[in-house]
Design an enzyme around this catalytic site. Structure first.
Site, PDB file in Angstrom:
ATOM      1  N   GLU A 135     -84.941 -39.730  82.400  1.00 59.54           N
ATOM      2  CA  GLU A 135     -85.968 -40.621  82.915  1.00 59.54           C
ATOM      3  C   GLU A 135     -85.827 -41.928  82.134  1.00 59.54           C
ATOM      4  O   GLU A 135     -85.791 -41.904  80.896  1.00 59.54           O
ATOM      5  CB  GLU A 135     -87.359 -40.010  82.675  1.00 59.54           C
ATOM      6  CG  GLU A 135     -88.433 -40.811  83.353  1.00 59.54           C
ATOM      7  CD  GLU A 135     -89.845 -40.271  83.151  1.00 59.54           C
ATOM      8  OE1 GLU A 135     -90.004 -39.166  82.591  1.00 59.54           O
ATOM      9  OE2 GLU A 135     -90.779 -40.980  83.557  1.00 59.54           O
TER      10      GLU A 135
ATOM     11  N   ARG B 111     -83.227 -26.681  73.755  1.00 59.25           N
ATOM     12  CA  ARG B 111     -83.139 -28.090  73.367  1.00 59.25           C
ATOM     13  C   ARG B 111     -82.786 -28.194  71.893  1.00 59.25           C
ATOM     14  O   ARG B 111     -82.992 -27.267  71.122  1.00 59.25           O
ATOM     15  CB  ARG B 111     -84.405 -28.853  73.725  1.00 59.25           C
ATOM     16  CG  ARG B 111     -85.661 -28.422  73.006  1.00 59.25           C
ATOM     17  CD  ARG B 111     -86.899 -29.076  73.621  1.00 59.25           C
ATOM     18  NE  ARG B 111     -86.869 -30.516  73.530  1.00 59.25           N
ATOM     19  CZ  ARG B 111     -87.012 -31.326  74.588  1.00 59.25           C
ATOM     20  NH1 ARG B 111     -87.162 -30.839  75.795  1.00 59.25           N
ATOM     21  NH2 ARG B 111     -87.013 -32.613  74.417  1.00 59.25           N
TER      22      ARG B 111
ATOM     23  N   LYS C  22     -89.155 -38.973  73.155  1.00 60.44           N
ATOM     24  CA  LYS C  22     -89.138 -40.401  73.450  1.00 60.44           C
ATOM     25  C   LYS C  22     -90.493 -41.039  73.196  1.00 60.44           C
ATOM     26  O   LYS C  22     -90.574 -42.180  72.758  1.00 60.44           O
ATOM     27  CB  LYS C  22     -88.692 -40.636  74.899  1.00 60.44           C
ATOM     28  CG  LYS C  22     -87.187 -40.573  75.049  1.00 60.44           C
ATOM     29  CD  LYS C  22     -86.756 -40.924  76.450  1.00 60.44           C
ATOM     30  CE  LYS C  22     -86.894 -39.716  77.345  1.00 60.44           C
ATOM     31  NZ  LYS C  22     -86.344 -39.959  78.683  1.00 60.44           N
TER      32      LYS C  22
END
Ligand code: ATP
Ligand code: MG
Length: 559
Positions: A35, A260, A270
């Site tokens: 994104e 992850r 982020k």
């Protein structure tokens, strides 16, 4: 700390091999779907190496796809930085895609679901929707708007699209099952109203699709065979499949999940990284202390060291915390083979060699890199006045101190043996200069009579030295695992006040007067350094990438 997965043949490779052998797929197609709401970090590198790596390994394709379905947080600056980072890591995408290019198709599929009685416009507020979802043990409650007719839904959805409702007034929801054991299946929201311009589609839309609704369709449109995401999405997979199964898609993708990456001493979201930037805790997304790709690049990491790191950590199905020392180890190993050794004095102390003729300059031959296959040499000037490291002198040394002290002899790397005769002090009594003598018979660093000299110091010739700024880095946070902040505290309470130490007035070899941003060196005895873009002609700035100390290899031996 958990064990890393085996290096070769991770479970996803296994699945792909079987799919190719059974003929379920002809060619593997993956995608990396960021994104564009921030810069990429080392966790993304893991996903990039995995997705692009699989396509490379099996002769398939990998797309770079911007998952740009939320206009409130997305920006073109991020799109550009992401493209740059993926290329810098050494990967080529097959197609460059934007989820926003598929908004028309998403809209058609939404209508298909409405017509099949599988989606409805709901006027409950976001708060009410959240409250009526139920819990893990309690079923949800159906919306009073759940059973309106197809015609009514079509009309209302069109009005939503045409901007006739305000933000938050209504949403489009999938009609699945409000008492489904998986909460994600309890009539999830498909579209919401956001009256914000989009970086790609401008003002064309005021309804935007939700991730769960859109993601599988993006994969379907692009012919993605293996849609790889992180473990949190495991519980979303039934929903991913439901959306795919209930409209006429051109292709059926499948979702797989992997763990992850979490790294010690840093955060990796982020949102938090953006917060560090906006609150000026760091100088920007590319601050060399940041775990971002751009930060690591500026710090001096190479693409190959990051790819090696991703290979070392492997791909597994359980989340774990990776020691940041492994990342340090990967760059240190590489630079040991490739970086030239140079001499840099970070905290200079003047040394005058009293018996060395004034005005004389010798060109001393020095090896650039003893580890390289065909070692080259360079010439460095030696003269009467030099700089050595302040730390390399002690007036009253403890036992076992092999560096310089009054009456003691040391080796100047590549040059001569010198002995300290006396010290010069300033008005406050601080030692500002050493008076030494050299032994002319020891050029190259060895005494012909074979006397033992243990200490070897690096040095630079004072009149030839280039002045530089050197930035030393430490962990950005003092806490090892940032998932374990104390109650009442947040991650920012653990910022390390000593994460950057700036040294100006450092003295380096004259050969380094003209360096280019990104060039890397080993400063003898100090570590590996990289030229920072803040450098100006004649005034280079260096970032320490890593020190020479290898605590990772030591840890491994202990186990
Ligand atoms: P963040 O939580 O940092 O904002 P994100 O998952 O929201 O990350 P995306 O832009 O959606 O960021 O991520 C793009 C891809 O990178 C996704 O497929 C995601 O699974 C993967 N990814 C993100 N963070 C990590 C991580 N720490 N380790 C491995 N893969 C990651
Ligand atoms: Mg995300």
């Amino acid at each position: 700390m958990e064990q890393a997965a085996p290096k070769s043949g991770n479970f996803i490779e296994q699945i792909i091999r079987e799919d190719l052998e059974s003929g379920r797929i002809k060619k593997v197609v993956t995608r990396f779907p960021p994104e564009p709401n921030g810069y990429l970090h080392i966790g993304h590198a893991k996903s990039i190496c995995l997705n692009f790596g699989l396509a490379e390994k099996f002769g398939g394709d990998c797309n770079l796809r911007f998952d740009d379905t939320n206009p409130t947080k997305e920006e073109v600056e991020y799109v550009e930085s992401i493209k740059k980072d993926v290329q810098w890591l050494g990967f080529k995408w097959n197609k460059l895609c934007f989820a926003s290019d598929y908004f028309d198709q998403f809209y058609l599929w939404a209508i298909e679901l409405i017509k099949a009685g599988k989606a409805y416009v709901d006027h409950q507020s976001p708060e009410e929707i959240r409250k009526t979802r139920g819990t893990l043990t309690e079923p949800g409650t159906e919306s009073p708007w759940r059973n309106r007719t197809v015609e009514e839904n079509l009309e209302l959805f069109e009005k939503m699209k045409n901007g006739e409702f305000d933000e938050g007034e209504c949403v489009l929801r999938a009609k699945i099952d409000m008492s489904h054991p998986n909460v994600n299946m309890r009539d999830p929201v498909m579209y919401r109203i956001l009256k914000e311009p989009h970086h790609n589609t401008g003002d064309r839309w005021c309804i935007y699709p939700m991730y769960d609704f859109a993601h599988g369709y993006e994969d379907a449109i692009e012919g993605v065979t293996h849609s790889i995401c992180t473990l949190e999405f495991q519980d979303h997979r039934p929903l991913y499949d439901w959306f795919i199964d209930n409209v006429s898609v051109p292709h059926r993708p499948r979702q797989y999940e992997f763990a992850r990456l979490n790294l010690t001493y840093t955060v990796m979201s982020k949102r938090k990284l953006l917060e560090l930037v906006t609150t000026k805790c760091v100088s920007g997304w590319d601050d060399p202390r940041m775990p971002t790709i751009s930060g690591l690049r500026r710090r001096g990491y190479t693409p190959s060291s990051i790819r090696r790191f991703c290979e070392e950590i492997g791909v597994a199905k359980t989340n774990s915390m990776v020691d940041i020392e492994l990342l340090h180890f990967c760059i240190r190993e590489e630079l040991n083979k490739t970086a030239n050794r140079v001499m840099a004095v970070l905290k200079p102390l003047r040394v005058v060699i009293e018996n060395y003729p004034e005005g004389r300059v010798e060109e001393i031959e020095a090896l650039d890199n003893p580890e390289s296959e065909a070692p080259t040499t360079r010439k460095i000037p030696f003269s009467r006045v030099l700089f050595i490291e302040q730390e390399d002198f002690m007036e009253n040394p403890p036992k076992g101190y092999f560096r310089l002290s009054p009456g003691k002899e040391v080796r100047l790397k590549h040059a001569y043996l010198i002995t300290c005769k006396s010290v010069v002090r300033d008005e406050e009594g601080r030692i500002v200069e050493l008076r030494c003598e050299y032994d002319p018979a020891t050029r190259g660093g060895d005494a012909p009579d074979g006397r033992k000299v243990k200490g070897t110091l690096h040095w630079v010739s004072a009149s030839h030295a280039v002045e530089a700024e050197v930035r030393l880095y430490d962990h950005l946070f003092t806490l090892k695992n940032l998932d374990e902040v104390e109650e009442g505290k947040e991650y920012r309470d653990y910022l390390n006040p000593d994460s950057m130490v700036v040294l100006s007035g450092c003295k380096i070899e004259p050969g380094l007067s003209r360096v280019e941003t990104g060039q890397r060196f080993q400063f003898l005895r100090h570590g590996y350094f990289c030229v920072d873009p803040d450098s100006r002609p004649g005034r280079p700035v260096f970032n320490r990438i890593v020190s020479l100390k290898d605590s990772w290899a030591k840890e491994q031996k202990k186990d």
